[in-house]
Design an enzyme around this catalytic site. Structure first.
Site, mmCIF file in Angstrom:
data_model
loop_
_atom_site.group_PDB
_atom_site.id
_atom_site.type_symbol
_atom_site.label_atom_id
_atom_site.label_comp_id
_atom_site.label_asym_id
_atom_site.label_seq_id
_atom_site.Cartn_x
_atom_site.Cartn_y
_atom_site.Cartn_z
ATOM 1 N N ARG A 65 0.839 -1.199 0.000
ATOM 2 C CA ARG A 65 0.000 0.000 0.000
ATOM 3 C C ARG A 65 0.875 1.250 0.000
ATOM 4 N NH1 ARG A 65 -1.072 2.338 4.460
ATOM 5 N NH2 ARG A 65 -1.354 0.417 5.672
ATOM 6 N N TYR A 118 -17.049 17.751 -15.393
ATOM 7 C CA TYR A 118 -17.424 16.333 -15.460
ATOM 8 C C TYR A 118 -18.408 16.013 -14.333
ATOM 9 C CZ TYR A 118 -16.770 11.340 -14.459
ATOM 10 O OH TYR A 118 -16.970 10.021 -14.175
ATOM 11 N N ASP A 191 -7.326 19.114 -14.617
ATOM 12 C CA ASP A 191 -7.638 17.763 -15.086
ATOM 13 C C ASP A 191 -7.178 17.692 -16.540
ATOM 14 O OD1 ASP A 191 -8.772 15.440 -16.130
ATOM 15 O OD2 ASP A 191 -10.549 15.576 -14.869
ATOM 16 N N LYS A 216 -8.358 6.420 -19.135
ATOM 17 C CA LYS A 216 -8.653 6.948 -20.454
ATOM 18 C C LYS A 216 -7.434 6.828 -21.371
ATOM 19 C CE LYS A 216 -12.652 8.076 -18.580
ATOM 20 N NZ LYS A 216 -12.463 8.024 -17.116
#
Length: 399
Positions: A65, A118, A191, A216
């Site tokens: 982690r 978004y 972004d 993406k």
């Protein structure tokens, strides 16, 4: 442990600082494996790492982690691609965004967001951080006076920017926005998912943070969900790394490996995405069933001049509205065959969707509600002729 990883990132990013984008994407953080000579970064699925003595790790890793070798390779590559100092990989784009907000904001702070943000971003501000006492103001980020009016000196800690925006492809002047938010002591986060580091480098334009949904274009093959944050300031990077470890929304090793693989071909894929999108936009601008086309590559587009100044090319996303209204939009989405009806974007395959009923449904009834007659295209890398033919036959049904 984490300090050592940060130093490794800066060293690797600096090593490739003068190289071309394509070279950096293939080599930064991806030296041949020391043990085997493998030229591809290994997937390290181990959740824990042996220690030579109590509290004495054998190397830079203790628990996956906190850090994982495959993830470190991706984070180093991302930092180099964005010309930043620290890169961090997350389990999703929204997890990356959440980490930025948790790092920067406190109850009582104020944020300016795009007026066509978004839907997932709007939901995060309106349904999660608003309950924590963070206020937000939507503003059209291509209108600098509107942004200036939305700022609250002393409380505006962050300007959240998308450029191009999702789904209306609005373009914001990153350098100008950085000047505005810095004048009131806040940070600019961009972004950069739609543009990718290949087409646009927000940090070089004055932004403090660049964020991606690596699901993406960086992943590029619709087979992974992930997110990323890259920053210039090492101190901010360490604060983000603490949040990444403390909240645990990290990219798994296989997901990190898939994004790293995708990043290698980002440049050549984006060239094809952009070329195909230009063909599609040209078709749509002349079709009688189409009311408006949103694509910054069009000379008449509102954001064209700014996009031409700060982007290498105009991207692979195209949106348009139809004269027949919402039902016509839904019908076009239903009739395509090469364009697949699906959410998401940025993969090699072309996708079509109705934002109002799909990706942006969470903004329905809000100031950020998208037009009901809007169709969004993620233009893939198939034959341009096949894509043009597919849209032509889908639109023909409206005549």
């Amino acid at each position: 442990m984490t300090r050592q990883n940060s130093a490794d990132q800066r060293n690797a990013a600096g090593e490739w600082a003068g190289a071309g984008f394509e070279t950096v994407a293939i080599h930064a953080g991806q030296e041949p494996d020391a043990a085997t000579g493998a030229v591809v970064v290994p997937i390290h699925p181990s959740s824990t790492f042996a220690q030579d003595a109590v509290g004495v790790p054998r190397g830079a890793y203790e628990y996956a982690r906190s850090a994982n070798p495959t993830r470190t390779a991706l984070e180093t590559c991302l930092a180099a691609l964005e010309a930043g100092t620290v890169g961090l990989a997350f389990a999703s784009g929204l997890a990356a965004e959440d980490a930025v907000l948790r790092t920067v904001l406190r109850p009582g702070d104020h944020v300016v967001i795009p007026s066509d943000a978004y839907g997932g971003t709007y939901r995060l501000f309106a349904r999660v951080f608003a309950e924590w006492g963070v206020e937000y103001t939507p503003a059209p980020l291509d209108d600098l006076e509107a942004v200036r009016a939305a700022l609250r000196p002393g409380t505006t800690r962050l300007l959240w920017c998308e450029t191009p925006t999702n789904p209306l492809l609005g373009v914001a002047d990153v350098e100008a926005l950085a000047g505005l938010i810095h004048s009131v002591g806040g940070l600019l986060a961009v972004d950069n998912t739609f543009a990718t580091p290949y087409l646009q480098r927000p940090l070089a334009l004055g932004a403090d943070v660049s964020v991606h949904s690596t699901t993406k274009y960086l992943g590029g093959h619709s087979d992974v969900v992930g997110g990323a944050v890259v920053v210039v300031d090492p101190a901010l990077g360490e604060r983000l790394r603490f949040i990444q470890n403390a909240t645990g929304a990290v990219a798994g090793p296989f997901d990190a490996w898939l994004v790293l693989r995708g990043a290698k071909t980002l440049a050549v894929r984006m060239d094809r995405h952009c070329a195909n999108a230009r063909r599609i936009a040209a078709l749509l601008t002349t079709h009688p069933a189409v009311a408006a086309v949103y694509y910054p590559g069009l000379p008449g587009d509102r954001g064209h001049a700014v996009a031409a100044k700060q982007m290498r090319d105009f991207g692979g996303m195209v949106s348009f509205t139809l004269r027949g209204g919402e039902e016509a939009a839904v019908e076009v989405c239903r009739r395509t065959r090469v364009f697949t009806l699906a959410e998401s974007l940025g993969g090699v395959e072309s996708l079509i969707e109705h934002p109002g009923r799909m990706t942006h449904a969470s903004a329905a009834g809000s100031p950020l509600e998208v037009p009901a007659d809007l169709v969004r295209l993620s233009v893939g890398i198939e034959s341009a002729e096949d894509l043009v033919d597919d849209l032509t036959q889908a639109l023909a049904a409206l005549n």
